[in-house]
Enzyme design. Structure first.
Site, mmCIF file in Angstrom:
data_model
loop_
_atom_site.group_PDB
_atom_site.id
_atom_site.type_symbol
_atom_site.label_atom_id
_atom_site.label_comp_id
_atom_site.label_asym_id
_atom_site.label_seq_id
_atom_site.Cartn_x
_atom_site.Cartn_y
_atom_site.Cartn_z
ATOM 1 C CG HIS A 194 -1.725 -24.087 4.903
ATOM 2 N ND1 HIS A 194 -1.954 -23.094 3.981
ATOM 3 C CD2 HIS A 194 -0.413 -24.414 4.799
ATOM 4 C CE1 HIS A 194 -0.805 -22.815 3.368
ATOM 5 N NE2 HIS A 194 0.145 -23.586 3.846
ATOM 6 N NE ARG A 301 3.535 -25.348 4.252
ATOM 7 C CZ ARG A 301 3.505 -26.501 3.580
ATOM 8 N NH1 ARG A 301 3.753 -27.625 4.197
ATOM 9 N NH2 ARG A 301 3.218 -26.511 2.290
ATOM 10 C CD GLU A 436 5.909 -19.315 -2.201
ATOM 11 O OE1 GLU A 436 5.103 -20.244 -2.056
ATOM 12 O OE2 GLU A 436 6.441 -18.738 -1.248
ATOM 13 C CG ASN A 459 1.428 -26.291 -2.383
ATOM 14 O OD1 ASN A 459 1.442 -27.199 -3.193
ATOM 15 N ND2 ASN A 459 1.789 -26.448 -1.116
ATOM 16 C CG ASP A 460 1.427 -19.864 -2.537
ATOM 17 O OD1 ASP A 460 0.192 -19.716 -2.502
ATOM 18 O OD2 ASP A 460 2.131 -19.888 -1.513
ATOM 19 C CB CYS A 507 9.051 -27.517 -0.671
ATOM 20 S SG CYS A 507 8.826 -25.754 -0.894
HETATM 21 C C1 PEP Z 1 3.988 -23.660 -1.813
HETATM 22 O O1 PEP Z 1 3.415 -22.594 -1.998
HETATM 23 O O2 PEP Z 1 4.132 -24.524 -2.700
HETATM 24 C C2 PEP Z 1 4.542 -24.006 -0.483
HETATM 25 C C3 PEP Z 1 5.268 -25.081 -0.315
HETATM 26 O O3 PEP Z 1 4.261 -23.214 0.581
HETATM 27 P P1 PEP Z 1 2.828 -23.111 1.301
HETATM 28 O O4 PEP Z 1 2.037 -24.316 0.886
HETATM 29 O O5 PEP Z 1 3.097 -23.088 2.762
HETATM 30 O O6 PEP Z 1 2.287 -21.828 0.776
HETATM 31 MG MG MG Z 2 3.618 -20.945 -0.663
#
Ligand code: PEP
Ligand code: MG
Length: 584
Positions: A194, A301, A436, A459-460, A507
């Site tokens: 982040h 977010r 995710e 991302n997750d 996303c």
């Molecule tokens: C993700 O996990 O891809 C996502 C967009 O959420 P974050 O990055 O906030 O976990």
């Molecule tokens: Mg996520």
């Protein structure tokens, strides 16, 4: 001095060069063990109390300044710092040891702090590690006040500089201004951490995961941070500086050129319209979203409301923020993601038990379902704000159908309450699920029947599917969005969504990887959501390809057996489609 090139992870695009400012977030200097006389002890205690007071005033001032300049949620970071100063156990221990051991306060205070920090650092928990950095931060401030030195903060950075740090906490990032922090480079962190995501929001070039940048760079060294290539050049030669200046100019010109696409539709050569939307963390970012020509917000977010503060955000605070984003983005839509705390986004005020694996723990929707009191406040605010624009909402970290049903049941309750009170809201607001977690990707056929849309959180998804911690730079080489396993999961999600008649977006950061756009288009992705900064570039790619071409590319990409092959192929294809495009 000889030039040195350090390779890290590109976190935020752009090139900046200038003098380095070594931001020491890691270590406090060693205080001297100075004996005192018994009668000196009261004066020593007084000195300690004065330093605490001075620190308290300093922090309150910074908090006020930041709240005013960047927003209350950023200022709240410092409430946690103030709490450290109020910690009676810590303060009492220092005072009683000064009297008992007859040593100067600097040494005793540092020793007590070290004990605290050691206790925290031995626990494998992101939240507590963050508390450790709060203690460290405050500790350095108190010590500097004791010895009369001034504390370095990024807020007070007067000269434009490249910030070099081991890591940057949210309180550090909150202090950053584009005018003074021209770039940053850190030892640790991953591309989807982040801190990296925040750098893009702030539009500051950044490279993370350099491992030893703080050991190599000295204060005042001339450095170049290339956030496009993910490199830092220390003591560059004159010709390298010239070359980079040209590249910087070229990059900025290219960015400006791409902005001319701002008002054009995101559609393929054969007329398929795609949604290219933006990810935001703070309501103020809407200006940048509009400036870069995004057609809405695909991920808002909302965790930043809850982070680094000592109380919970009120329904009105949520409501005002959501309403302003909805109104400012209208007629475009805004997808609000419900609370996704946990993992590397820690809580600072709620009682969260220690966890061995915070990314696999009590986070996001799991936390919300266990605390409907907290969850309902946010849901009520989202629903109320839906009367002021085109809002949609989605749940993070859905792992199975029961969770989705429970969340929807709570949403139903809240809707019924509002209706009973005649409070206006959009009764047809779309409600989606983030996909995710691999289990959700596999059963996306079942989930698709009960939501209005999917948004793939790569991302997750990548971190869980490949079992690779997204914030650990040591295993970043395993974090592959082109891994055939990932591509298959994505195809499954899109196909299942479409079979059920719902749209599917993405996303995660993968949606903004230029070379992967043709593949994702070809797989049928309907919406791409990313940092505003990258929107023009992705729009350009979408406008340069036909669906037929994209489908062919996707089909071929699915036939490879390794991520490397997919990546090489994807790069070569993008080069064919857009020869002038610079691929990182
Ligand atoms: C993700 O996990 O891809 C996502 C967009 O959420 P974050 O990055 O906030 O976990
Ligand atoms: Mg996520």
């Amino acid at each position: 001095m000889k030039p040195k090139i350090l390779k890290g992870i590109p976190a935020s695009p752009g090139i900046s060069m200038g003098k380095a400012f070594l931001f020491d977030t890691h270590e406090m200097g060693q205080a001297v063990k100075r004996p005192i006389l018994e009668e000196e002890a009261p004066a020593e205690v007084r000195r300690f109390k004065e330093a605490l007071n001075k620190t308290r005033q300093e922090i309150a001032k910074i908090k006020e300044k930041i709240s005013r300049n960047i927003g209350a949620e950023h200022g709240e970071i410092f409430s946690a710092h103030l709490l450290v100063l109020e910690d009676a156990m810590l303060v009492d221990e220092v005072i009683s040891r000064i009297k008992k051991e007859r040593l100067a306060v600097e040494y005793i205070f540092q020793d007590v702090l070290r004990k605290y920090i050691k206790a925290f650092s031995n626990i494998d928990d992101e939240y507590l590690r963050e508390r450790m950095s709060d203690i460290n931060d405050v500790g350095r401030r108190v010590l500097k006040n004791l010895v009369g030195a001034k504390h370095d903060t990024l807020c007070e950075l007067k000269q434009p500089a490249v910030v070099i740090a081991y890591d940057l906490s949210p309180s550090d990032t909150a202090c950053m201004h584009k005018q003074s922090v021209i770039a940053f480079a850190t030892d640790i962190g991953g591309r989807t951490s982040h801190t990296a995501i925040m750098a893009k929001s702030l539009e500051i070039p950044a490279v993370v995961g350099l491992e030893d940048v703080t050991a190599v760079v000295k204060n005042g060294d001339y450095v170049i941070v290339d956030g496009n290539k993910g490199i830092v050049i220390v003591h560059p030669a004159q010709e390298t500086i010239k070359g980079c200046e040209l590249e910087k100019k070229g990059f900025e010109e290219k960015e400006r050129g791409l902005l001319s696409l701002r008002d054009l539709a995101a559609e393929t050569l054969d007329g398929r319209k795609i949604e290219i939307v933006a990810n935001i963390e703070l309501p103020e970012e809407v200006t940048s979203v509009i400036y870069h020509g995004a057609q809405g917000v695909g991920l808002y977010r909302t965790e930043y409301f809850y982070m680094n503060r000592s109380d919970l955000p009120s329904e009105e605070e949520h409501f005002e923020a959501y309403k302003s984003v909805a109104q400012n983005m209208a007629p475009h839509s805004v997808i609000i993601r419900t609370l996704d705390l946990g993992g590397d986004k820690f809580l600072s005020h709620l009682e969260v038990p220690l966890e061995m694996n915070p990314f696999l723990g009590w986070r996001a929707i799991r936390f919300c379902l266990a605390r409907p009191d907290i969850f309902k406040v946010q849901l009520r605010a989202i629903l109320r704000a839906s009367a002021y624009g085109k809002l949609k909402m989605m749940y993070p970290m859905i792992s199975g159908l029961e969770e989705l049903r429970q969340a929807n049941a709570i949403l139903q309750d809240v809707s019924a309450e509002l209706k009973a009170k005649n409070i206006a809201f959009d009764e047809n607001m779309e409600v989606g699920a983030m996909i995710e977690i691999p289990s959700a990707a596999v059963i996306s056929d079942l989930l698709a029947r009960e939501v209005d849309f999917f948004s793939i959180g790569t991302n997750d998804l990548i971190q869980y599917a490949i079992a690779v911690d997204r914030v650990n730079e040591k295993i970043a080489y395993l974090y592959e969005s082109t891994h055939p396993g990932i591509l298959r999961l994505i195809k499954n999600i899109i196909d299942n969504g479409h079979k059920a008649g719902i749209w599917v977006g993405m996303c995660g950061e993968m949606a903004s990887e230029p070379e992967l756009v043709p593949i994702l288009l070809g797989l049928g992705l309907d919406e791409f959501s990313m940092s505003s900064l990258i929107v023009p570039e992705i729009k350009k790619i979408v406008r340069s390809i036909s669906m037929e071409q994209a489908k062919e590319i996707a089909q071929k990409a699915m036939s490879f057996s390794t991520g490397r092959e997919v990546e090489d192929f994807a790069r070569a294809k993008l080069k064919e489609i857009l020869p002038e495009f610079e691929i990182k």
